[in-house]
Design a protein around this motif. Structure first.
Motif, PDB file in Angstrom:
ATOM      1  N   GLY A 160       0.849  -1.189   0.000  1.00  0.00           N
ATOM      2  CA  GLY A 160       0.000   0.000   0.000  1.00  0.00           C
ATOM      3  C   GLY A 160       0.884   1.239   0.000  1.00  0.00           C
ATOM      4  N   SER A 161       0.315   2.385  -0.378  1.00  0.00           N
ATOM      5  CA  SER A 161       1.164   3.588  -0.367  1.00  0.00           C
ATOM      6  C   SER A 161       1.450   4.035   1.065  1.00  0.00           C
ATOM      7  CB  SER A 161       0.581   4.716  -1.214  1.00  0.00           C
ATOM      8  OG  SER A 161      -0.758   4.926  -0.924  1.00  0.00           O
ATOM      9  N   ASP A 162       0.639   3.581   2.028  1.00  0.00           N
ATOM     10  CA  ASP A 162       0.937   3.898   3.434  1.00  0.00           C
ATOM     11  C   ASP A 162       2.338   3.416   3.823  1.00  0.00           C
ATOM     12  OD1 ASP A 162      -1.431   5.181   3.926  1.00  0.00           O
ATOM     13  OD2 ASP A 162      -2.319   3.603   5.159  1.00  0.00           O
ATOM     14  N   ARG A 215       1.703   6.399  -5.670  1.00  0.00           N
ATOM     15  CA  ARG A 215       0.390   6.014  -6.220  1.00  0.00           C
ATOM     16  C   ARG A 215      -0.034   4.684  -5.598  1.00  0.00           C
ATOM     17  NH1 ARG A 215       1.596   7.718 -12.224  1.00  0.00           N
ATOM     18  NH2 ARG A 215       1.798   9.965 -11.883  1.00  0.00           N
ATOM     19  N   THR A 216      -1.279   4.336  -5.835  1.00  0.00           N
ATOM     20  CA  THR A 216      -1.822   3.131  -5.185  1.00  0.00           C
ATOM     21  C   THR A 216      -2.861   2.448  -6.081  1.00  0.00           C
ATOM     22  OG1 THR A 216      -3.047   2.339  -3.255  1.00  0.00           O
ATOM     23  CG2 THR A 216      -3.566   4.555  -3.971  1.00  0.00           C
ATOM     24  N   LEU A 217      -3.026   1.167  -5.874  1.00  0.00           N
ATOM     25  CA  LEU A 217      -4.103   0.452  -6.572  1.00  0.00           C
ATOM     26  C   LEU A 217      -5.379   0.431  -5.716  1.00  0.00           C
ATOM     27  CD1 LEU A 217      -2.342  -2.613  -8.274  1.00  0.00           C
ATOM     28  CD2 LEU A 217      -2.303  -0.211  -8.872  1.00  0.00           C
ATOM     29  N   SER A 218      -5.326   1.110  -4.558  1.00  0.00           N
ATOM     30  CA  SER A 218      -6.446   1.029  -3.608  1.00  0.00           C
ATOM     31  C   SER A 218      -7.687   1.793  -4.051  1.00  0.00           C
ATOM     32  CB  SER A 218      -6.020   1.594  -2.249  1.00  0.00           C
ATOM     33  OG  SER A 218      -5.043   0.797  -1.668  1.00  0.00           O
ATOM     34  N   LYS A 219      -7.509   2.811  -4.887  1.00  0.00           N
ATOM     35  CA  LYS A 219      -8.643   3.702  -5.179  1.00  0.00           C
ATOM     36  C   LYS A 219      -9.222   3.414  -6.569  1.00  0.00           C
ATOM     37  CE  LYS A 219      -7.258   5.617  -1.336  1.00  0.00           C
ATOM     38  NZ  LYS A 219      -7.880   5.311  -0.071  1.00  0.00           N
ATOM     39  N   VAL A 262       4.708  13.838  -3.238  1.00  0.00           N
ATOM     40  CA  VAL A 262       3.379  14.135  -3.789  1.00  0.00           C
ATOM     41  C   VAL A 262       2.594  12.826  -3.770  1.00  0.00           C
ATOM     42  CG1 VAL A 262       2.090  15.103  -5.718  1.00  0.00           C
ATOM     43  CG2 VAL A 262       4.436  15.876  -5.301  1.00  0.00           C
ATOM     44  N   ASP A 263       1.600  12.796  -2.907  1.00  0.00           N
ATOM     45  CA  ASP A 263       0.812  11.578  -2.695  1.00  0.00           C
ATOM     46  C   ASP A 263      -0.367  11.598  -3.675  1.00  0.00           C
ATOM     47  OD1 ASP A 263      -0.911   9.623  -1.800  1.00  0.00           O
ATOM     48  OD2 ASP A 263      -0.821  10.206   0.312  1.00  0.00           O
ATOM     49  N   GLU A 264      -0.216  10.832  -4.764  1.00  0.00           N
ATOM     50  CA  GLU A 264      -1.229  10.848  -5.820  1.00  0.00           C
ATOM     51  C   GLU A 264      -2.198   9.659  -5.714  1.00  0.00           C
ATOM     52  OE1 GLU A 264       0.702  13.546  -9.342  1.00  0.00           O
ATOM     53  OE2 GLU A 264       0.729  11.383  -9.667  1.00  0.00           O
ATOM     54  N   ALA A 265      -2.623   9.367  -4.488  1.00  0.00           N
ATOM     55  CA  ALA A 265      -3.525   8.223  -4.285  1.00  0.00           C
ATOM     56  C   ALA A 265      -4.787   8.324  -5.157  1.00  0.00           C
ATOM     57  CB  ALA A 265      -3.910   8.120  -2.807  1.00  0.00           C
ATOM     58  N   TYR A 266      -5.265   9.570  -5.376  1.00  0.00           N
ATOM     59  CA  TYR A 266      -6.548   9.744  -6.081  1.00  0.00           C
ATOM     60  C   TYR A 266      -6.372  10.266  -7.506  1.00  0.00           C
ATOM     61  CZ  TYR A 266      -8.304   9.149  -1.374  1.00  0.00           C
ATOM     62  OH  TYR A 266      -8.568   8.639  -0.128  1.00  0.00           O
ATOM     63  N   VAL A 267      -5.153  10.189  -8.024  1.00  0.00           N
ATOM     64  CA  VAL A 267      -4.842  10.927  -9.254  1.00  0.00           C
ATOM     65  C   VAL A 267      -5.619  10.447 -10.478  1.00  0.00           C
ATOM     66  CG1 VAL A 267      -2.883   9.578 -10.155  1.00  0.00           C
ATOM     67  CG2 VAL A 267      -2.893  12.093 -10.342  1.00  0.00           C
ATOM     68  N   LEU A 292      -5.805  -5.494  -1.377  1.00  0.00           N
ATOM     69  CA  LEU A 292      -4.646  -6.198  -1.945  1.00  0.00           C
ATOM     70  C   LEU A 292      -3.340  -5.633  -1.380  1.00  0.00           C
ATOM     71  CD1 LEU A 292      -4.075  -8.372  -4.184  1.00  0.00           C
ATOM     72  CD2 LEU A 292      -3.724  -6.472  -5.746  1.00  0.00           C
ATOM     73  N   ARG A 293      -3.353  -4.343  -1.050  1.00  0.00           N
ATOM     74  CA  ARG A 293      -2.200  -3.629  -0.506  1.00  0.00           C
ATOM     75  C   ARG A 293      -1.055  -3.518  -1.512  1.00  0.00           C
ATOM     76  NH1 ARG A 293      -3.969  -0.599   1.578  1.00  0.00           N
ATOM     77  NH2 ARG A 293      -2.184   0.022   2.804  1.00  0.00           N
ATOM     78  N   VAL A 294      -1.283  -2.728  -2.547  1.00  0.00           N
ATOM     79  CA  VAL A 294      -0.196  -2.441  -3.497  1.00  0.00           C
ATOM     80  C   VAL A 294      -0.154  -0.940  -3.768  1.00  0.00           C
ATOM     81  CG1 VAL A 294       0.737  -2.782  -5.824  1.00  0.00           C
ATOM     82  CG2 VAL A 294      -0.364  -4.691  -4.644  1.00  0.00           C
TER      83      VAL A 294
END
Ligand SMILES: Cc1ncc(COP(=O)(O)O)c(C=O)c1O
Length: 306
Positions: free
Chosen positions: A25-27, A145-149, A119-124, A156-158
């Motif tokens: 995860g990006s966390d 970036r993350t696959l969570s959103k 730059v946290d682009e979780a929602y990009v 999955l936590r990636v």
């Protein structure tokens, strides 16, 4: 095996594979950033209100968290960020506001600080633009970036990081040896083979977000311009805390933040069109509004998904 996932990330983002890293995860990548760059007493900054984990990670590390306020419209005054900041976190799009800071402003921040800009682009994927261009200009920028959103794979936590090779090498020193499981790598690879699915998922959510925004405005809310899969909506004619509690009783969950800056606000996830329709009917009932319920949001052809 994570190298295959890194290679796919590199191919998709058109960066060298040495400039990528995958995380649980990006966390986890945020944690790595703090452990890599901040020592006790160092200054870590983020514009607020924002993702609360930045502050928590900073406190765990014994660093000094020095938030700077976003302006009322959630634009960022880059001049407020002290030059000797070790680490700056900017969620872009931001949570909970959903707003986007322009790349030029972030370029100014990166140029002005002695440390590193994350730059946290979780929602990009729900936004019009990303900031990967910064990586070409500056060596002190990390993009997460993350696959969570947008891929709807939070369990999955990636997540992945893009940065200069030197930063990735430093992250690798603090990372657990086997930080991403085989299952997550396999799932992540499969997801990144089907980017078209993600884009369609994001397209539906953006379409529902647009309809949700218009309907909330008709009910008297001010909605901050969102580039994420949620909206932040402010209401002055009725206590937001009460709307939150009433909705909860009706088994509809939205976020309410009991902080001075967000007193009148609710953060609402963009669900399916049907879910959003139910939510709007309930809100109208709670606030006793005659706001236009007009043509149902569910009447559109596309169904939103999470
Ligand atoms: C701004 C922001 N960054 C990162 C994350 C964490 O995402 P992940 O599931 O990749 O750890 C979240 C999750 O809510 C988030 O809101």
């Amino acid at each position: 095996m994570a190298n295959r996932l890194r290679a796919r990330v590199a191919e998709l983002c058109q960066v060298p594979v040495e400039g990528t890293l995958v995380g649980n995860g990006s966390d986890e990548l945020l944690t790595m950033a703090v452990r890599t760059f901040a020592e006790a007493g160092d200054i870590i900054v983020s514009p607020e209100p924002t993702y609360t984990l930045y502050k928590t990670l900073c406190e765990i590390q014994g660093a000094r968290y020095a938030p700077v306020p976003y302006r009322d419209d959630y634009s960022l005054n880059a001049a407020l960020i002290p030059a000797r900041t070790r680490l700056v976190f900017v969620a872009n799009p931001n949570s909970p506001s959903g707003t986007l800071v322009p790349e030029e402003t972030l370029a100014r921040v990166a140029a002005a600080i002695s440390g590193v800009l994350v730059v946290d682009e979780a929602y990009v994927d729900f936004a019009r633009k990303n900031c990967s261009g910064l990586l070409k200009e500056r060596k002190n920028v990390v993009i997460l970036r993350t696959l969570s959103k947008s891929f709807s794979l939070a369990g999955l936590r990636v997540g992945y990081a893009l940065a200069d090779k030197n930063i990735i090498d430093e992250f690798s020193k603090v990372k657990d040896s086997y930080n991403v499981s085989r299952m997550a790598i396999a799932g992540g690879l499969a997801a990144l083979e089907d980017v078209a699915w993600m884009r369609e998922n994001a397209r539906k959510i953006i379409a529902t977000r647009k309809r949700l925004t218009a309907r909330l405005e008709a009910l008297g809310f001010f909605v901050f311009p969102s580039e994420a899969n949620f909206v932040l909506a402010r209401i002055v004619s009725y206590p937001a805390s009460q709307i939150y509690l009433h909705l909860k009783k009706r088994r509809i969950l939205v976020r309410y933040y009991d902080t001075p800056r967000l007193q009148n606000c609710l953060r609402i996830s963009v669900g399916t069109d049907e879910e959003i329709e139910k939510l709007l009917v309930q809100i109208a009932e709670i606030i006793g509004s005659k706001g236009s319920m007009g043509r149902g949001i569910g009447a559109g052809k596309t169904g939103g998904t999470r």
